[in-house]
Design a protein around this motif. Structure first.
Motif, PDB file in Angstrom:
ATOM      1  N   GLY A   1       0.775  -1.125   0.273  1.00 39.84           N
ATOM      2  CA  GLY A   1      -0.070   0.106  -0.009  1.00 39.84           C
ATOM      3  C   GLY A   1       0.533   1.309  -0.236  1.00 39.84           C
ATOM      4  O   GLY A   1       0.444   2.279  -0.789  1.00 39.84           O
ATOM      5  N   ARG A   2       1.838   1.123   0.754  1.00 43.70           N
ATOM      6  CA  ARG A   2       2.870   2.403   0.705  1.00 43.70           C
ATOM      7  C   ARG A   2       3.488   2.656  -0.528  1.00 43.70           C
ATOM      8  O   ARG A   2       3.666   3.759  -1.035  1.00 43.70           O
ATOM      9  N   GLN A   3       4.043   1.409  -1.273  1.00 45.81           N
ATOM     10  CA  GLN A   3       4.511   1.443  -2.384  1.00 45.81           C
ATOM     11  C   GLN A   3       3.536   1.969  -3.607  1.00 45.81           C
ATOM     12  O   GLN A   3       4.040   2.629  -4.127  1.00 45.81           O
ATOM     13  N   LYS A   4       2.367   1.816  -3.164  1.00 43.59           N
ATOM     14  CA  LYS A   4       1.450   2.154  -4.292  1.00 43.59           C
ATOM     15  C   LYS A   4       1.200   3.736  -3.980  1.00 43.59           C
ATOM     16  O   LYS A   4       1.072   4.538  -5.135  1.00 43.59           O
ATOM     17  N   GLU A   5       1.123   4.127  -2.817  1.00 39.06           N
ATOM     18  CA  GLU A   5       0.884   5.646  -2.755  1.00 39.06           C
ATOM     19  C   GLU A   5       2.272   6.479  -3.214  1.00 39.06           C
ATOM     20  O   GLU A   5       2.163   7.538  -3.854  1.00 39.06           O
ATOM     21  N   ILE A   6       3.466   5.771  -2.885  1.00 43.14           N
ATOM     22  CA  ILE A   6       4.636   6.342  -3.634  1.00 43.14           C
ATOM     23  C   ILE A   6       4.533   6.632  -4.893  1.00 43.14           C
ATOM     24  O   ILE A   6       5.063   7.498  -5.561  1.00 43.14           O
ATOM     25  N   ALA A   7       3.866   5.385  -5.630  1.00 39.32           N
ATOM     26  CA  ALA A   7       4.266   5.518  -7.271  1.00 39.32           C
ATOM     27  C   ALA A   7       3.114   6.395  -7.569  1.00 39.32           C
ATOM     28  O   ALA A   7       3.338   7.049  -8.648  1.00 39.32           O
TER      29      ALA A   7
ATOM     30  N   ASP B   1       4.015   9.602  -9.918  1.00 39.63           N
ATOM     31  CA  ASP B   1       3.468   9.739 -11.254  1.00 39.63           C
ATOM     32  C   ASP B   1       2.796  11.082 -11.145  1.00 39.63           C
ATOM     33  O   ASP B   1       3.072  11.674 -12.367  1.00 39.63           O
ATOM     34  N   THR B   2       2.193  11.673 -10.156  1.00 37.61           N
ATOM     35  CA  THR B   2       1.853  13.054 -10.129  1.00 37.61           C
ATOM     36  C   THR B   2       2.872  13.977 -10.455  1.00 37.61           C
ATOM     37  O   THR B   2       2.805  14.969 -11.125  1.00 37.61           O
ATOM     38  N   GLU B   3       4.011  13.737  -9.850  1.00 38.37           N
ATOM     39  CA  GLU B   3       5.252  14.521  -9.886  1.00 38.37           C
ATOM     40  C   GLU B   3       5.758  14.549 -11.260  1.00 38.37           C
ATOM     41  O   GLU B   3       6.130  15.642 -12.097  1.00 38.37           O
ATOM     42  N   LEU B   4       5.807  13.303 -11.916  1.00 35.32           N
ATOM     43  CA  LEU B   4       6.288  13.170 -13.412  1.00 35.32           C
ATOM     44  C   LEU B   4       5.196  13.958 -14.284  1.00 35.32           C
ATOM     45  O   LEU B   4       5.548  14.498 -15.222  1.00 35.32           O
TER      46      LEU B   4
END
Length: 144
Positions: free
Chosen positions: A70-76, A80-83
């Protein structure tokens, strides 16, 4: 009523049930089930309790793993938002660079035209004409 030993023999296979695999015969796809040091002294209830304990431990590990995923999903999602934002900024920068490049090309073209118009060839022609005119005027002043 069958004994725990006979239930266990029916489940795992019995040394008296034929040849192969150390005297054990089984129809199991993964081979003959054997007791381990942890299970050899347990009855059926003990095996069930041990299995439930192992399953609870595995469930706890899976819960930790699920939290990590779940944390990895939030980081991903954050990446994505930053990119996406960075891509928009780069696209904007690219369009501004293209406009600046076009302006520089136009200015360079105009400078070349002015340089061609202000060529020294014309100036040398005027200088030669003026020198010739000076000679003619001097000649006329001396002989007239």
């Amino acid at each position: 009523m069958r004994s725990a030993s006979s239930d266990r023999d029916a489940l795992f296979g019995s040394p008296n049930q034929g040849q192969g695999n150390g005297g054990f015969m089984s129809n199991r796809a993964w081979g003959v089930a054997r007791d381990t040091q942890k299970t050899e002294d347990l009855d059926n209830r003990g095996l069930l309790d041990q299995q439930q304990t192992i399953m609870r431990d595995q469930d706890q590990i899976l819960d930790v793993l699920a939290q990590s995923v779940g944390r990895q999903k939030e980081i991903a999602i954050s990446i994505d938002t930053e990119l996406t934002e960075q891509n928009m900024l780069l696209d904007d920068l690219d369009s501004k660079v293209d406009r600046t490049d076009s302006g520089i090309r136009n200015a360079t073209h105009r400078v070349r035209k002015v340089a061609e118009q202000a060529s020294t060839k014309g100036m040398w022609g005027v200088i030669c004409f003026l020198v010739l005119a000076l000679i003619v005027v001097s000649f006329l002043a001396v002989y007239l």
